[in-house]
Design a protein around this motif. Structure first.
Motif, PDB file in Angstrom:
ATOM      1  N   GLY A 174       0.795  -1.287   0.045  1.00 48.82           N
ATOM      2  CA  GLY A 174      -0.016   0.174   0.163  1.00 48.82           C
ATOM      3  C   GLY A 174       0.825   1.250   0.008  1.00 48.82           C
ATOM      4  O   GLY A 174       1.912   1.396   0.533  1.00 48.82           O
ATOM      5  N   ARG A 175       0.225   2.231  -0.395  1.00 43.11           N
ATOM      6  CA  ARG A 175       0.985   3.747  -0.529  1.00 43.11           C
ATOM      7  C   ARG A 175       1.369   4.223   0.640  1.00 43.11           C
ATOM      8  O   ARG A 175       0.602   4.218   1.725  1.00 43.11           O
ATOM      9  CB  ARG A 175       0.088   4.538  -1.294  1.00 43.11           C
ATOM     10  CG  ARG A 175       0.681   6.202  -1.723  1.00 43.11           C
ATOM     11  CD  ARG A 175      -0.372   6.814  -2.280  1.00 43.11           C
ATOM     12  NE  ARG A 175      -1.868   7.038  -1.581  1.00 43.11           N
ATOM     13  CZ  ARG A 175      -2.418   7.908  -1.375  1.00 43.11           C
ATOM     14  NH1 ARG A 175      -1.998   9.137  -1.754  1.00 43.11           N
ATOM     15  NH2 ARG A 175      -3.643   7.873  -0.793  1.00 43.11           N
ATOM     16  N   ILE A 176       2.520   4.683   0.794  1.00 43.59           N
ATOM     17  CA  ILE A 176       3.208   5.328   1.779  1.00 43.59           C
ATOM     18  C   ILE A 176       3.359   6.698   1.262  1.00 43.59           C
ATOM     19  O   ILE A 176       4.458   6.644   0.222  1.00 43.59           O
ATOM     20  CB  ILE A 176       4.175   4.863   2.856  1.00 43.59           C
ATOM     21  CG1 ILE A 176       4.626   5.656   3.881  1.00 43.59           C
ATOM     22  CG2 ILE A 176       5.327   4.234   1.890  1.00 43.59           C
ATOM     23  CD1 ILE A 176       5.650   5.094   4.745  1.00 43.59           C
ATOM     24  N   GLU A 177       2.966   7.887   1.720  1.00 40.59           N
ATOM     25  CA  GLU A 177       3.382   9.048   0.876  1.00 40.59           C
ATOM     26  C   GLU A 177       3.626  10.460   1.936  1.00 40.59           C
ATOM     27  O   GLU A 177       2.506  10.315   2.657  1.00 40.59           O
ATOM     28  CB  GLU A 177       2.204   9.290  -0.105  1.00 40.59           C
ATOM     29  CG  GLU A 177       2.497  10.576  -1.152  1.00 40.59           C
ATOM     30  CD  GLU A 177       1.593  10.699  -2.088  1.00 40.59           C
ATOM     31  OE1 GLU A 177       1.577   9.905  -3.189  1.00 40.59           O
ATOM     32  OE2 GLU A 177       0.249  11.199  -2.128  1.00 40.59           O
ATOM     33  N   VAL A 217       3.768  16.491  -3.412  1.00 38.90           N
ATOM     34  CA  VAL A 217       4.432  15.183  -3.030  1.00 38.90           C
ATOM     35  C   VAL A 217       6.077  15.251  -2.899  1.00 38.90           C
ATOM     36  O   VAL A 217       6.610  15.561  -3.858  1.00 38.90           O
ATOM     37  CB  VAL A 217       4.158  13.952  -3.997  1.00 38.90           C
ATOM     38  CG1 VAL A 217       4.740  12.581  -3.586  1.00 38.90           C
ATOM     39  CG2 VAL A 217       2.551  13.961  -3.923  1.00 38.90           C
ATOM     40  N   THR A 234       7.015   9.297  -1.977  1.00 36.02           N
ATOM     41  CA  THR A 234       6.025   8.335  -2.165  1.00 36.02           C
ATOM     42  C   THR A 234       6.684   6.808  -2.514  1.00 36.02           C
ATOM     43  O   THR A 234       7.679   6.934  -3.420  1.00 36.02           O
ATOM     44  CB  THR A 234       5.008   8.781  -3.387  1.00 36.02           C
ATOM     45  OG1 THR A 234       3.929   7.678  -3.654  1.00 36.02           O
ATOM     46  CG2 THR A 234       5.932   8.839  -4.788  1.00 36.02           C
ATOM     47  N   SER A 235       5.982   5.958  -2.146  1.00 28.82           N
ATOM     48  CA  SER A 235       6.519   4.341  -2.215  1.00 28.82           C
ATOM     49  C   SER A 235       5.619   3.444  -1.875  1.00 28.82           C
ATOM     50  O   SER A 235       4.019   3.835  -1.851  1.00 28.82           O
ATOM     51  CB  SER A 235       7.853   4.207  -1.496  1.00 28.82           C
ATOM     52  OG  SER A 235       8.460   2.838  -1.891  1.00 28.82           O
ATOM     53  N   ASP A 236       5.687   2.268  -1.738  1.00 26.62           N
ATOM     54  CA  ASP A 236       4.861   1.275  -1.414  1.00 26.62           C
ATOM     55  C   ASP A 236       5.416   0.388  -0.123  1.00 26.62           C
ATOM     56  O   ASP A 236       6.408   0.187  -0.307  1.00 26.62           O
ATOM     57  CB  ASP A 236       4.428   0.192  -2.491  1.00 26.62           C
ATOM     58  CG  ASP A 236       3.322  -0.336  -2.422  1.00 26.62           C
ATOM     59  OD1 ASP A 236       3.530  -1.782  -1.776  1.00 26.62           O
ATOM     60  OD2 ASP A 236       2.134  -0.282  -2.862  1.00 26.62           O
ATOM     61  N   LYS A 275       8.112  -2.469  -0.579  1.00 25.64           N
ATOM     62  CA  LYS A 275       9.089  -2.329  -0.730  1.00 25.64           C
ATOM     63  C   LYS A 275      10.147  -2.217   0.472  1.00 25.64           C
ATOM     64  O   LYS A 275      11.348  -1.817   0.660  1.00 25.64           O
ATOM     65  CB  LYS A 275       9.531  -1.053  -1.467  1.00 25.64           C
ATOM     66  CG  LYS A 275       8.872  -0.899  -2.818  1.00 25.64           C
ATOM     67  CD  LYS A 275       9.046   0.330  -3.684  1.00 25.64           C
ATOM     68  CE  LYS A 275       8.452   0.237  -4.898  1.00 25.64           C
ATOM     69  NZ  LYS A 275       8.964   1.465  -5.975  1.00 25.64           N
ATOM     70  N   VAL A 286      -0.509   6.610   5.093  1.00 27.68           N
ATOM     71  CA  VAL A 286      -0.251   5.123   4.908  1.00 27.68           C
ATOM     72  C   VAL A 286      -1.474   4.378   4.540  1.00 27.68           C
ATOM     73  O   VAL A 286      -2.571   4.465   5.302  1.00 27.68           O
ATOM     74  CB  VAL A 286       0.543   4.615   6.015  1.00 27.68           C
ATOM     75  CG1 VAL A 286       0.490   3.177   5.806  1.00 27.68           C
ATOM     76  CG2 VAL A 286       1.679   5.273   6.273  1.00 27.68           C
ATOM     77  N   ASP A 287      -1.751   4.042   3.400  1.00 28.72           N
ATOM     78  CA  ASP A 287      -2.818   3.558   2.851  1.00 28.72           C
ATOM     79  C   ASP A 287      -3.558   2.389   3.806  1.00 28.72           C
ATOM     80  O   ASP A 287      -2.751   1.663   4.211  1.00 28.72           O
ATOM     81  CB  ASP A 287      -3.004   3.035   1.395  1.00 28.72           C
ATOM     82  CG  ASP A 287      -3.156   3.957   0.419  1.00 28.72           C
ATOM     83  OD1 ASP A 287      -3.570   5.242   0.851  1.00 28.72           O
ATOM     84  OD2 ASP A 287      -2.913   3.720  -0.717  1.00 28.72           O
TER      85      ASP A 287
END
Length: 228
Positions: free
Chosen positions: A154-157, A164, A167-169, A172, A217-218
């Motif tokens: 899920g997205r962390i941004e 922005v 931004t990553s996931d 990772k 954090v999604d």
């Protein structure tokens, strides 16, 4: 038993979604846990053993409160992170059992006096004061682990003034939440109330007074702080 000779300090805590508060005992932070961030900090992203530093529990900043720009720095950096709250303690926790020790999750920021940290690294000195200063751990509301699946993707941004920056996931992460808990529990016995900041993705950069930081954090939550 004799009474305290001074008033005991207040208990630091994080608000919980739906009400209540999570009392905080210790804050552990994982260094260099995303490959691209490791590269931007001049490290090797191969799977080295995780390493940790700490912040005092009263470094937490909750409820969207403003963060005063700290003293002794001219290079304050943001580091957006998934935070894990430990509800069941233990030592030498098995990786397969690690997520059973999690009470919940939150979005958080590991604010860093980068100039102090870099100077200490260069001189081979501890860099506690680059990380563990007042208000250096803004955090959002905790969501109980039972309310969602373990956040393995899920997205962390992070946005700064609407732009922005990071931004990553979560997929990772070099060391997963379960692996991080298992390894840390071999170094110290974890206890209820411990928080683990799990590392930041690439894009860390300086902020100044007046900047508004908005992280997400999604599936977990948000964190918002204004630098004043």
């Amino acid at each position: 038993m004799p009474g305290y000779v001074i008033a005991p300090p207040p208990v630091s805590s994080v608000p919980v979604a739906g009400g209540g508060a999570f009392p905080v005992r210790r804050i552990f932070c994982v260094g260099r846990n995303y490959a691209e961030h490791t590269r931007e900090m001049g490290g090797d992203p191969d799977r080295e053993l995780p390493f940790f530093f700490t912040k005092p529990a009263d470094a937490l900043l909750t409820g969207g409160a403003d963060m005063p720009y700290p003293s002794m720095t001219s290079n304050l950096h943001h580091e957006m992170e998934l935070v894990v709250a430990i509800g069941i303690g233990g030592a030498d926790i098995a990786e397969a059992d690690a997520l059973n020790h999690v009470w919940g999750y939150a979005a958080g920021l590991d604010m860093t006096r980068r100039d102090l940290q870099n100077a200490a690294k260069k001189e081979g000195k501890p860099w506690d004061m680059g990380k563990g200063f007042d208000h250096s751990a803004p955090i959002g509301t905790l969501i109980p682990a039972s309310a969602s699946h373990p956040p393995t993707a899920g997205r962390i941004e992070l946005k700064v003034n609407g732009v922005v920056r990071q931004t990553s996931d979560l997929s990772k992460l070099i060391w997963s939440v379960a692996e991080t808990i298992a390894y840390l529990s071999k170094l110290v016995a974890l206890a209820p109330g411990d928080l683990i900041f799990t590392g930041t993705p690439e894009g860390v950069a300086a902020v100044t007074k007046g900047d508004l930081l908005e992280g997400v954090v999604d599936g977990v939550g948000t964190v918002t702080v204004k630098i004043v």
